[in-house]
Design a protein around this motif. Structure first.
Motif, PDB file in Angstrom:
ATOM      1  N   LEU A   1       0.690  -1.326   0.486  1.00 21.46           N
ATOM      2  CA  LEU A   1      -0.038  -0.378   0.137  1.00 21.46           C
ATOM      3  C   LEU A   1       1.083   1.521  -0.152  1.00 21.46           C
ATOM      4  N   ALA A   2       2.138   1.342   0.629  1.00 19.64           N
ATOM      5  CA  ALA A   2       3.135   2.549   0.995  1.00 19.64           C
ATOM      6  C   ALA A   2       3.832   2.714  -0.127  1.00 19.64           C
ATOM      7  N   SER A   3       3.471   1.178  -1.749  1.00 19.03           N
ATOM      8  CA  SER A   3       4.235   1.639  -3.279  1.00 19.03           C
ATOM      9  C   SER A   3       2.516   2.592  -3.373  1.00 19.03           C
ATOM     10  N   GLU A   4       1.912   2.489  -2.965  1.00 23.50           N
ATOM     11  CA  GLU A   4       0.493   3.101  -3.924  1.00 23.50           C
ATOM     12  C   GLU A   4      -0.241   3.888  -3.408  1.00 23.50           C
ATOM     13  N   PRO A   5       0.357   5.608  -2.986  1.00 23.26           N
ATOM     14  CA  PRO A   5      -0.061   6.285  -2.209  1.00 23.26           C
ATOM     15  C   PRO A   5      -1.801   6.969  -2.367  1.00 23.26           C
ATOM     16  N   THR A   6      -2.296   6.733  -3.235  1.00 27.52           N
ATOM     17  CA  THR A   6      -3.448   6.828  -3.667  1.00 27.52           C
ATOM     18  C   THR A   6      -4.389   5.854  -2.961  1.00 27.52           C
ATOM     19  N   ILE A   7      -3.825   4.933  -3.077  1.00 33.15           N
ATOM     20  CA  ILE A   7      -4.688   3.875  -2.213  1.00 33.15           C
ATOM     21  C   ILE A   7      -4.769   3.898  -1.093  1.00 33.15           C
ATOM     22  N   GLN A   8      -3.804   3.452  -0.945  1.00 39.29           N
ATOM     23  CA  GLN A   8      -3.077   3.736   0.819  1.00 39.29           C
ATOM     24  C   GLN A   8      -3.301   4.982   1.393  1.00 39.29           C
ATOM     25  N   SER A   9      -3.765   5.660   1.279  1.00 33.11           N
ATOM     26  CA  SER A   9      -4.755   7.333   1.954  1.00 33.11           C
ATOM     27  C   SER A   9      -6.278   7.333   1.950  1.00 33.11           C
TER      28      SER A   9
ATOM     29  N   ALA B   1      -1.982  -6.542  -7.592  1.00 31.97           N
ATOM     30  CA  ALA B   1      -3.679  -6.525  -7.759  1.00 31.97           C
ATOM     31  C   ALA B   1      -4.246  -4.659  -7.032  1.00 31.97           C
ATOM     32  N   VAL B   2      -3.202  -4.142  -6.139  1.00 32.41           N
ATOM     33  CA  VAL B   2      -3.209  -3.315  -5.198  1.00 32.41           C
ATOM     34  C   VAL B   2      -2.846  -2.340  -6.405  1.00 32.41           C
ATOM     35  N   HIS B   3      -1.597  -2.499  -7.684  1.00 33.49           N
ATOM     36  CA  HIS B   3      -0.730  -1.990  -8.533  1.00 33.49           C
ATOM     37  C   HIS B   3      -1.996  -1.914  -9.402  1.00 33.49           C
ATOM     38  N   GLN B   4      -2.777  -2.999 -10.145  1.00 40.02           N
ATOM     39  CA  GLN B   4      -3.888  -2.887 -10.823  1.00 40.02           C
ATOM     40  C   GLN B   4      -5.094  -2.051 -10.127  1.00 40.02           C
ATOM     41  N   LEU B   5      -5.651  -2.276  -9.647  1.00 35.25           N
ATOM     42  CA  LEU B   5      -5.750  -0.963  -8.700  1.00 35.25           C
ATOM     43  C   LEU B   5      -5.683   0.284  -8.252  1.00 35.25           C
TER      44      LEU B   5
END
Length: 316
Positions: free
Chosen positions: A217-225, A258-262
């Motif tokens: 999640l930390a590698s994708e801040p838009t999702i993490q937030s 999957a997190v990167h895909q989202l």
């Protein structure tokens, strides 16, 4: 009158009265005496010869060893040693080698009273009687402390360096909340409002398995937030609960992809801003979106209105 034979006479030196014969005779006598002495020594066993030579050392050592063993078994030796140690420490303390100050470096979240209790020392205690190794082990029993180092700085100071654990998430388990680090160690269940920005992990074993998820999640801040909580389902896979009520179902294997895909879908289609209640990413290369009831009703109403328009157009 008896006659005395001179040493130089042939009776004593059968070979004759010459320097060479006398030397030969003395040599034979010396060799015979050495052989007789060697035979006498060989007659005594070697172990008896060894004990005979070592008796003056072995006997006193045996006596001292027996006294030491008796003193140890009776406890008198330990008591005497303790008394000597106490007297020595008392002398050093009266000479100025006593604890007057404790300096602690690296303490942020650890309670100061817990640190002092673990050190087990009071002002005025003999500083030479303080055991840094035992105190370090006691300090590392405190949940917040990952490691500790202690130095005695003579004449009167203890210097303590603490390395505290870093909180990773809030763990919800059996209707209770606790602060945990990346190794799953429970740090505290008090003052959790001091950590409002930490994600919430839910389920048995969630803290230990959550480290990899939080890294993704930390590698994708838009999702993490947008993540409010991550729920471990069946100790196998994660469901993400996003702000606004959206649920994202991640696969058991390769959830990082999957997190990167989202994140890619959000960047291209703003999928997280649509009127949906769930996104299922459990099947690779396949996206399943579940709309909300309101969205379904609106869609049905739009279809009905479109049919009416088409019917009206045919009549005209």
């Amino acid at each position: 009158m008896p006659r005395v034979t001179h040493p130089s006479s042939p009776g004593l030196f059968p070979e004759g009265d010459s320097p060479r014969s006398r030397i030969a005779y003395e040599t034979r006598r010396t060799t015979q005496k050495a052989a007789q002495a060697a035979n006498r020594r060989r007659a005594v066993p070697r172990w008896q010869q060894f004990l005979g030579r070592r008796a003056t050392v072995i006997v006193p050592l045996a006596l001292v060893g027996g006294l030491v063993l008796w003193g140890w078994a009776s406890g008198k030796l330990a008591a005497a040693g303790n008394a000597v140690d106490a007297a020595f420490l008392d002398v050093t303390a009266r000479g100025g080698l006593q604890v007057q100050e404790v300096l602690v470096k690296g303490r942020k979240e650890t309670d100061g009273a817990q640190v002092l209790a673990a050190l087990g020392v009071e002002r005025g205690s003999p500083i030479l009687g303080f055991d840094p190794h035992a105190a370090r082990k006691q300090l590392e029993q405190i949940p917040w402390i990952a490691s500790a180092r202690i130095e005695r700085r003579l004449p009167d100071t203890l210097f303590v360096v603490l390395t505290e654990r870093q909180p990773m998430a809030i763990w919800q388990h059996e209707q209770k909340l606790a602060l945990v680090d990346a190794e799953g160690t429970v740090l505290t269940d008090h003052n959790l409002d001091h950590f409002p920005n930490l994600p919430i992990l839910v389920g048995d074993g969630a803290p230990k398995q959550g480290r990899a998820l939080l890294a993704a999640l930390a590698s994708e801040p838009t999702i993490q937030s947008r993540v409010d909580a991550a729920v471990l389902v069946g100790a196998r896979r994660w469901d993400l609960h996003l702000k606004g009520g959206l649920e994202v179902r991640l696969p058991e294997m390769n959830f990082e992809a999957a997190v990167h895909q989202l994140a890619a879908l959000e960047a291209s289609d703003k999928i997280l801003e649509r009127d949906v209640v769930a996104i299922d990413l459990r099947v690779p290369d396949r996206l399943v979106v579940q709309s909300s009831p309101a969205a379904l009703a609106a869609k049905a109403a739009a279809k009905a209105a479109d049919k009416k328009r088409q019917a009206a157009a045919k009549k005209n």
